[in-house]
Design an enzyme around this catalytic site. Structure first.
Site, PDB file in Angstrom:
ATOM      1  N   TYR A 148     -51.840 -16.055  19.660  1.00 37.40           N
ATOM      2  CA  TYR A 148     -50.789 -15.076  19.339  1.00 37.40           C
ATOM      3  C   TYR A 148     -49.471 -15.816  19.259  1.00 37.40           C
ATOM      4  CZ  TYR A 148     -47.604 -11.082  19.992  1.00 37.40           C
ATOM      5  OH  TYR A 148     -46.603 -10.145  19.859  1.00 37.40           O
ATOM      6  N   ASP A 243     -47.251 -23.969  19.872  1.00 36.92           N
ATOM      7  CA  ASP A 243     -46.599 -22.781  20.411  1.00 36.92           C
ATOM      8  C   ASP A 243     -46.687 -22.883  21.932  1.00 36.92           C
ATOM      9  OD1 ASP A 243     -46.007 -20.294  21.491  1.00 36.92           O
ATOM     10  OD2 ASP A 243     -46.855 -19.192  19.790  1.00 36.92           O
ATOM     11  N   LYS A 271     -39.850 -17.426  26.950  1.00 32.99           N
ATOM     12  CA  LYS A 271     -40.178 -17.115  28.351  1.00 32.99           C
ATOM     13  C   LYS A 271     -39.369 -17.958  29.342  1.00 32.99           C
ATOM     14  CE  LYS A 271     -44.719 -15.327  27.013  1.00 32.99           C
ATOM     15  NZ  LYS A 271     -44.585 -13.880  27.083  1.00 32.99           N
TER      16      LYS A 271
END
Ligand code: HOZ
Length: 434
Positions: A148, A243, A271
């Protein structure tokens, strides 16, 4: 049997939210769609604890889906935010704080020589994909099922996280045109990657992947697979993009690439880099990054990009991680939790596959004999109903785990040995009491 505590205020808040906000939530990952029942509404967080609006406390193993590696309201981070706040919340103009955070990121992440700040992980991957295409002059993007990369149109294909949990791996509204250059392979499928490059290597701008996947549950890469991705992209003039929105500053200070020993061309971050405030970043080799506007011609912009509060929170978090490395402690806690969950599942006769790297872990509930979970086809065979029962059993015992089989749990540096032991005891009880 443990009686479920009353969550009447959460229930009322959710009813009201549903009349105001689609599905009652501002991001589907928190909707509890993967475990049934209603989401819990929270009012505060301290260290490793969450407190809901009915007054119940939970040991938190989500940490806002990853950012809170130091625990909630870490004093160094709070002080940095307060200092920044006293000077204003946003200028839409450069600050020295951005230079400082850029220096911290460049010093930490092996692949990054220059970095651009954005406001979320989604923006970071969206921008990295555009840059890879602009730099190579090619269109093809290779991604892997169950990975994702945020809600970027071109990447919402066979997507993990809430797209997988809620059964929309290919979202309505994403046009065929937007995804026509997206090529999907299975994770760890080294041969398929080799075949693809042999057939279409000159069309591929980038191979984009989570170097350790957190978004179909935790899935680890084989060394062969990552080495092939590095070798093939190099050979065919494509870029390798990691990622590391989840794994950056999480698996090691330098991210997954530090421990895996493979250096991508571009890295995306989110994050932890924002210390709990909205901030993402993408970076890589200087000659690639210098194609971003205004140094180069690849467009990317943002009113709140490099926001001073987020930059302050991110810098304070990175400084704390660098000054007082939590990684040995996180590994010890992770190993203890893994062993405890393994023993609890064995004692209850529940077939599971447990995958862990450092402070990220998933216990996959399996329908038959334990079979390695290496990609989306094997992850998606999980017994999600059994996971849902376990999730609620843990909630009733004061432990807040991811509300989906297809998300990883995160341990923070605020968790103690006693917290881990209490969590393992809760798992024994929850699994015995099904
Ligand atoms: N990216 C997070 C973990 N998969 C989920 C956060 C969200 O989508 O709200």
């Amino acid at each position: 049997m443990t009686a479920s505590p009353s969550r009447s205020r959460s229930h009322e808040a959710f009813a009201r939210a549903r009349s105001l906000i689609p599905g009652g939530v501002n991001s589907p990952a928190r909707a509890f769609g993967g475990v049934g029942g209603e989401p819990i509404f929270f009012e505060r967080a301290d260290g490793q604890w969450l407190t809901d609006i009915d007054g119940h406390r939970y040991l938190d193993y989500i940490g806002s889906w990853g950012p809170m590696i130091l625990g909630h309201r870490h004093p160094r981070v709070v002080a940095a935010i307060e200092r920044a706040l006293s000077r204003g919340t946003s200028y839409g103009a450069p600050t020295e704080g951005e230079n400082h955070l850029a220096e911290l990121i460049i010093a930490a992440v092996p692949s990054i020589e220059k970095v651009r700040m954005v406001s979320s992980g989604t923006e970071a991957t969206m921008s990295a994909v555009r840059l890879a295409r602009g730099f190579t002059g090619r269109s093809g993007i290779v991604k892997f099922a169950g990975n994702y990369h945020g809600h970027v149109d071109a990447l919402l294909v066979a997507a993990g996280s809430s797209a997988a949990t809620l059964g929309v791996p290919d979202s309505p509204g994403v046009t065929a045109g937007a995804t026509q250059d997206t090529i999907v392979l299975d994770y760890n499928a080294t041969e398929a990657l080799e075949d693809l490059f042999a057939a279409r290597g000159d069309e591929i701008a980038a191979v984009l992947l989570e170097p350790v996947v957190g978004n179909m549950g935790l899935v680890v890469p084989s060394h062969d697979f990552l080495a092939a991705a590095r070798r093939l992209t190099e050979k065919h003039g494509a870029l390798l993009v990691f990622d590391e929105v989840m794994t950056g500053f999480r698996l090691a200070y330098g991210g997954a690439q530090e421990i895996l020993g493979i250096t991508p061309d571009l890295t995306t971050l989110g994050k932890i880099v924002g210390g709990g405030l909205p901030l993402g970043a993408y970076g890589g080799r200087r000659e690639i990054m210098d194609n971003v506007l205004p140094a180069g011609k690849v467009f990317q912009a943002g009113t709140l990009a490099g926001n001073p509060l987020a930059v302050a929170a991110g810098s304070a978090t990175l400084e704390e991680l660098s000054d007082h490395s939590p990684y040995p402690l996180l590994e010890r806690h992770g190993a203890r939790l893994e062993a405890g969950f393994r023993a609890a599942a064995a004692a209850a006769g529940v077939p599971v596959w447990i995958a862990r790297r450092g402070s990220m872990m998933t216990m996959f509930f399996q329908k038959g004999d334990g079979r390695p979970v290496v990609d989306w086809p094997t992850a998606s065979m999980s017994d999600t109903k059994a996971y849902g029962r376990f999730f609620w059993g843990m909630i009733d015992r004061g432990v807040y785990l991811p509300c989906s089989q297809y998300e990883a749990l995160f341990i923070s540096a605020a968790h103690t040995d006693a917290d881990i032991d209490a969590t393992v005891a809760a798992a024994h009880a929850a699994l015995a009491d099904r």
